[in-house]
Design an enzyme around this catalytic site. Structure first.
Site, PDB file in Angstrom:
ATOM      1  N   LYS A 195      11.317  13.436 -30.223  1.00 29.19           N
ATOM      2  CA  LYS A 195      10.382  12.515 -28.741  1.00 29.19           C
ATOM      3  C   LYS A 195      10.850  13.151 -27.657  1.00 29.19           C
ATOM      4  CE  LYS A 195      12.030   9.336 -26.157  1.00 29.19           C
ATOM      5  NZ  LYS A 195      10.518   9.710 -24.837  1.00 29.19           N
ATOM      6  N   GLU A 270      23.954  17.286 -25.988  1.00 27.45           N
ATOM      7  CA  GLU A 270      23.523  18.342 -24.635  1.00 27.45           C
ATOM      8  C   GLU A 270      23.470  16.863 -22.898  1.00 27.45           C
ATOM      9  OE1 GLU A 270      25.079  20.659 -24.914  1.00 27.45           O
ATOM     10  OE2 GLU A 270      25.187  20.654 -27.407  1.00 27.45           O
ATOM     11  N   CYS A 304      19.766  21.424 -16.150  1.00 25.41           N
ATOM     12  CA  CYS A 304      21.078  20.961 -15.884  1.00 25.41           C
ATOM     13  C   CYS A 304      23.220  21.855 -15.431  1.00 25.41           C
ATOM     14  CB  CYS A 304      21.567  21.119 -17.508  1.00 25.41           C
ATOM     15  SG  CYS A 304      21.458  21.909 -18.602  1.00 25.41           S
ATOM     16  N   GLU A 405      25.832  14.272 -10.247  1.00 27.28           N
ATOM     17  CA  GLU A 405      24.952  15.270 -10.327  1.00 27.28           C
ATOM     18  C   GLU A 405      23.279  14.586 -10.021  1.00 27.28           C
ATOM     19  OE1 GLU A 405      22.909  15.114 -14.432  1.00 27.28           O
ATOM     20  OE2 GLU A 405      22.918  17.147 -14.691  1.00 27.28           O
TER      21      GLU A 405
HETATM   22  P1  NAD Z   1      17.768  10.965 -19.524  1.00 26.33           P
HETATM   23  O1  NAD Z   1      18.415  10.839 -19.827  1.00 26.33           O
HETATM   24  O2  NAD Z   1      16.864  10.220 -18.835  1.00 26.33           O
HETATM   25  O3  NAD Z   1      16.525  10.847 -21.095  1.00 26.33           O
HETATM   26  C1  NAD Z   1      16.092  11.604 -21.757  1.00 26.33           C
HETATM   27  C2  NAD Z   1      15.654  11.755 -22.966  1.00 26.33           C
HETATM   28  O4  NAD Z   1      16.647  10.919 -23.515  1.00 26.33           O
HETATM   29  C3  NAD Z   1      13.596  11.261 -22.537  1.00 26.33           C
HETATM   30  O5  NAD Z   1      13.204  11.261 -23.644  1.00 26.33           O
HETATM   31  C4  NAD Z   1      14.479   9.428 -22.792  1.00 26.33           C
HETATM   32  O6  NAD Z   1      13.356   9.182 -22.966  1.00 26.33           O
HETATM   33  C5  NAD Z   1      15.013   9.040 -23.728  1.00 26.33           C
HETATM   34  N1  NAD Z   1      15.260   8.081 -23.854  1.00 26.33           N
HETATM   35  C6  NAD Z   1      16.234   7.363 -22.924  1.00 26.33           C
HETATM   36  N2  NAD Z   1      16.698   6.299 -23.425  1.00 26.33           N
HETATM   37  C7  NAD Z   1      16.989   6.598 -24.327  1.00 26.33           C
HETATM   38  C8  NAD Z   1      17.069   5.523 -25.492  1.00 26.33           C
HETATM   39  N3  NAD Z   1      18.475   3.789 -24.672  1.00 26.33           N
HETATM   40  N4  NAD Z   1      17.605   5.770 -25.945  1.00 26.33           N
HETATM   41  C9  NAD Z   1      17.018   6.771 -27.100  1.00 26.33           C
HETATM   42  N5  NAD Z   1      16.628   7.917 -25.749  1.00 26.33           N
HETATM   43  C10 NAD Z   1      16.421   7.339 -24.886  1.00 26.33           C
HETATM   44  O7  NAD Z   1      17.158  12.758 -18.910  1.00 26.33           O
HETATM   45  P2  NAD Z   1      16.300  13.415 -17.959  1.00 26.33           P
HETATM   46  O8  NAD Z   1      16.062  12.572 -16.862  1.00 26.33           O
HETATM   47  O9  NAD Z   1      14.957  13.369 -19.196  1.00 26.33           O
HETATM   48  O10 NAD Z   1      16.901  14.433 -18.248  1.00 26.33           O
HETATM   49  C11 NAD Z   1      17.500  14.860 -17.369  1.00 26.33           C
HETATM   50  C12 NAD Z   1      18.904  14.780 -17.754  1.00 26.33           C
HETATM   51  O11 NAD Z   1      19.307  16.037 -18.681  1.00 26.33           O
HETATM   52  C13 NAD Z   1      19.795  15.514 -16.503  1.00 26.33           C
HETATM   53  O12 NAD Z   1      20.947  14.778 -16.110  1.00 26.33           O
HETATM   54  C14 NAD Z   1      20.787  17.411 -17.462  1.00 26.33           C
HETATM   55  O13 NAD Z   1      22.309  17.418 -16.513  1.00 26.33           O
HETATM   56  C15 NAD Z   1      19.986  17.263 -18.097  1.00 26.33           C
HETATM   57  N6  NAD Z   1      20.270  18.280 -19.144  1.00 26.33           N
HETATM   58  C16 NAD Z   1      21.254  18.471 -19.912  1.00 26.33           C
HETATM   59  C17 NAD Z   1      21.050  19.819 -20.345  1.00 26.33           C
HETATM   60  C18 NAD Z   1      21.858  20.577 -21.466  1.00 26.33           C
HETATM   61  O14 NAD Z   1      21.743  21.064 -21.940  1.00 26.33           O
HETATM   62  N7  NAD Z   1      23.543  20.124 -21.052  1.00 26.33           N
HETATM   63  C19 NAD Z   1      19.628  20.161 -20.616  1.00 26.33           C
HETATM   64  C20 NAD Z   1      18.573  20.057 -19.800  1.00 26.33           C
HETATM   65  C21 NAD Z   1      18.507  18.776 -19.222  1.00 26.33           C
END
Ligand code: NAD
Length: 516
Positions: A195, A270, A304, A405
């Site tokens: 997804k 992650e 990130c 963040e």
């Molecule tokens: P997010 O947590 O809002 O969403 C990530 C994914 O989770 C999306 O596909 C979203 O639709 C899904 N999601 C949302 N609610 C959910 C639920 N209740 N159950 C299951 N899935 C759900 O993050 P974002 O805004 O897409 O990305 C930014 C974040 O990602 C930042 O915090 C960044 O640091 C982190 N990030 C971490 C890494 C790493 O490897 N550590 C890499 C890239 C981004």
């Protein structure tokens, strides 16, 4: 963070667009492109030009997840038995297909996500590197042998696939992150349901299209697009999904982890970062400035691993900060498809609101905005989600701007008196992803490598720039102990089986018959 708990707010749909005719993308389930059972769709919008609709994607629901998991379970029966070197051949061809389409896929990605072309080319390159690296794993996937404590008995440990793996990805590396997950899972013999984030599904489609064109059998990878609540959560809870690999915010990751734990499911998380770059008084300041600029404003600060705190030794703080501010001011912000642009838009409206909110918080806490601090709305900027490159000075370690963040082009500068204080400030946060130190003192460099609480430490390089063959991930609220990249990924996507072969022709009891 995309707050899509209740619907489809992850994608900003401009009010002026009431009717669209964009290319329609369907879910991939069991090798067929199908519409969602919900009958609903959502729009993928170019963050640099709100009137440019990149595509219309399926707003799927739990029933679509059921279909995809059933298809992946069926495909697992044969994929797990396909010899790993043959699986590797498909990944190898995938790398070649991606290489042929690199420019087109990079352009698609800039259009849906906003980051500049040089960076989206890098994002696709990461998927190419990952494909070739994981293809090679098809001829390794090493297990080990070890002596048995009994005579005429052979002992070995082999890697087994886990089963159907569910993957949930963010928007900031829309091809690289899915590639880290999919390609590692596939070489190990798993099948997948992915997804992608609602803001950037096209790049995941492009990756999967490359896999399909390289000969991946039907059902081995399935894509279901939609919101976190309607697709992500059901995927985590589904009884047919053996493991979950999630990348996203710490807040959502926590929910995903708790839900997976309730179903006794391995779950790799992650998550967020608040990454520090330390600049010591003996550093090559010009090099540190190059690193600070790239680390803070690359991907518009939406990595990130982005540099979001610069901890500078007091002796060079004034000079460093003045130069950083001047260079941030000079950055050319605009549409990432323009090769002369150095910083693209943020991914959506809610992200620029978050950046603006944190600038206000910083000011109210007593910090000073040295440059930037506002959304750009005039002229060519009116049609996109642009924010100024922002440097915040006078920041103290306990301030929210130094702890939370932001995920935008906002970097804080903090002063330190010496090395020990720099390390204390760097470690004094809830995250532990990436860190950097600029120094010419080899002793300080090695002490930093030892003492910085993070999954990644760079010496004389910025906090961003991971390579696919090294483990990637972090400590504290950044991760839950797993790693992506390199052999770290294989640990998550395989399970160990210990095998004992007794060729003594008699019953031998471990721990009991060892004296004979
Ligand atoms: P997010 O947590 O809002 O969403 C990530 C994914 O989770 C999306 O596909 C979203 O639709 C899904 N999601 C949302 N609610 C959910 C639920 N209740 N159950 C299951 N899935 C759900 O993050 P974002 O805004 O897409 O990305 C930014 C974040 O990602 C930042 O915090 C960044 O640091 C982190 N990030 C971490 C890494 C790493 O490897 N550590 C890499 C890239 C981004």
């Amino acid at each position: 963070m995309t707050t899509d708990g209740s619907g489809y707010s992850g994608v900003f749909v401009p009010e002026e667009i009431s009717h669209v005719s964009a290319q329609l993308f369907k879910n991939l389930i069991g090798g067929r492109w199908v519409t969602a059972r919900t009958g609903k769709t959502f729009l993928n919008v170019n963050p640099a030009r709100k009137d440019d609709i990149v595509g219309e994607f399926q707003a799927s629901g739990p029933e679509d997840v059921n279909d995809a998991v059933a298809a992946a379970a069926e495909a697992f029966k044969t994929w797990r038995l396909t010899p790993a070197p043959q699986r590797g051949e498909i990944l190898n061809r995938t790398g070649q297909v991606l290489r042929d389409r690199k420019e087109q896929y990079a352009r698609d990605m800039t259009r849906e996500m906003g980051k500049v072309l040089a960076e989206t080319r890098g994002d696709v390159q990461e998927a190419i590197d990952c494909a070739f690296y994981m293809a090679g794993e098809g001829r390794r996937l090493f297990g080990h042998t070890t002596p048995s404590e009994l005579r005429n008995k052979f002992a070995m440990c082999v890697r087994m696939p886990v089963g159907v793996c569910g993957m949930i990805t963010p928007w900031n590396f829309p091809m690289a992150i899915p590639s880290w997950k999919l390609l590692a899972a596939l070489i190990c013999g798993n099948t997948c349901v992915i997804k992608p984030a609602q803001d950037t599904p096209l790049s995941t489609f492009n990756l999967v299209q490359a896999l399909v064109d390289a000969g991946l059998p039907a059902g081995v990878v399935n894509i279901v697009t939609g919101s976190g609540s309607q697709v992500g959560a059901p995927l985590v809870e589904h009884a047919g999904v053996a493991a979950i690999s999630f990348t996203g915010s710490s807040e959502v990751g926590r929910q995903v982890g708790m839900s997976a734990a309730g179903h006794y499911k391995p779950c790799s998380l992650e998550m967020g970062g608040k990454n520090a770059m330390i600049v010591m008084e003996d550093a090559n300041l010009d090099l540190a400035l190059d690193g600070a600029l790239w680390g803070s404003f690359g991907t518009t600060g939406q990595r990130c691993t982005a540099t979001s705190r610069i901890i500078v030794h007091r002796a060079v703080a004034k000079e460093f900060t003045e130069k950083l501010v001047a260079r941030a001011k000079a950055l050319k912000v605009g549409d990432g498809l323009d090769e002369s642009v150095q910083m693209g838009p943020q991914v959506n409206h809610s992200q620029i609101e978050t950046s603006a909110k944190y600038c206000e918080i910083a000011k109210n806490e007593g910090a000073k905005i040295l440059t930037g601090g506002h959304a750009l709305r005039d002229g060519a900027y009116a049609n996109g989600h642009f924010f100024e490159a922002t440097v915040v000075g006078g920041v103290k370690p306990g301030m929210r701007i130094a702890q939370e963040e932001v995920f935008g082009p906002v970097v804080s500068v903090l002063e330190c008196a010496d090395f020990d204080e720099a390390i204390e400030i760097a470690n004094g946060i809830p995250f532990g992803l990436s860190t950097a130190i600029y120094t010419r003192d080899v002793n300080q460099a090695f002490r930093a490598v030892r003492d910085l609480e993070a999954g990644i430490t760079y010496v004389n390089a910025p906090t961003i720039g991971a390579e696919v063959h090294l483990p990637f991930g972090g400590v504290k609220q950044t991760g839950n102990g797993h790693r992506e990249g390199g052999i770290g990924a294989l640990e998550f996507f395989t399970t160990w089986k210990s095998v004992y072969v007794d060729y003594s022709d008699k019953l031998q009891r471990a721990q009991i018959d060892t004296e004979e």
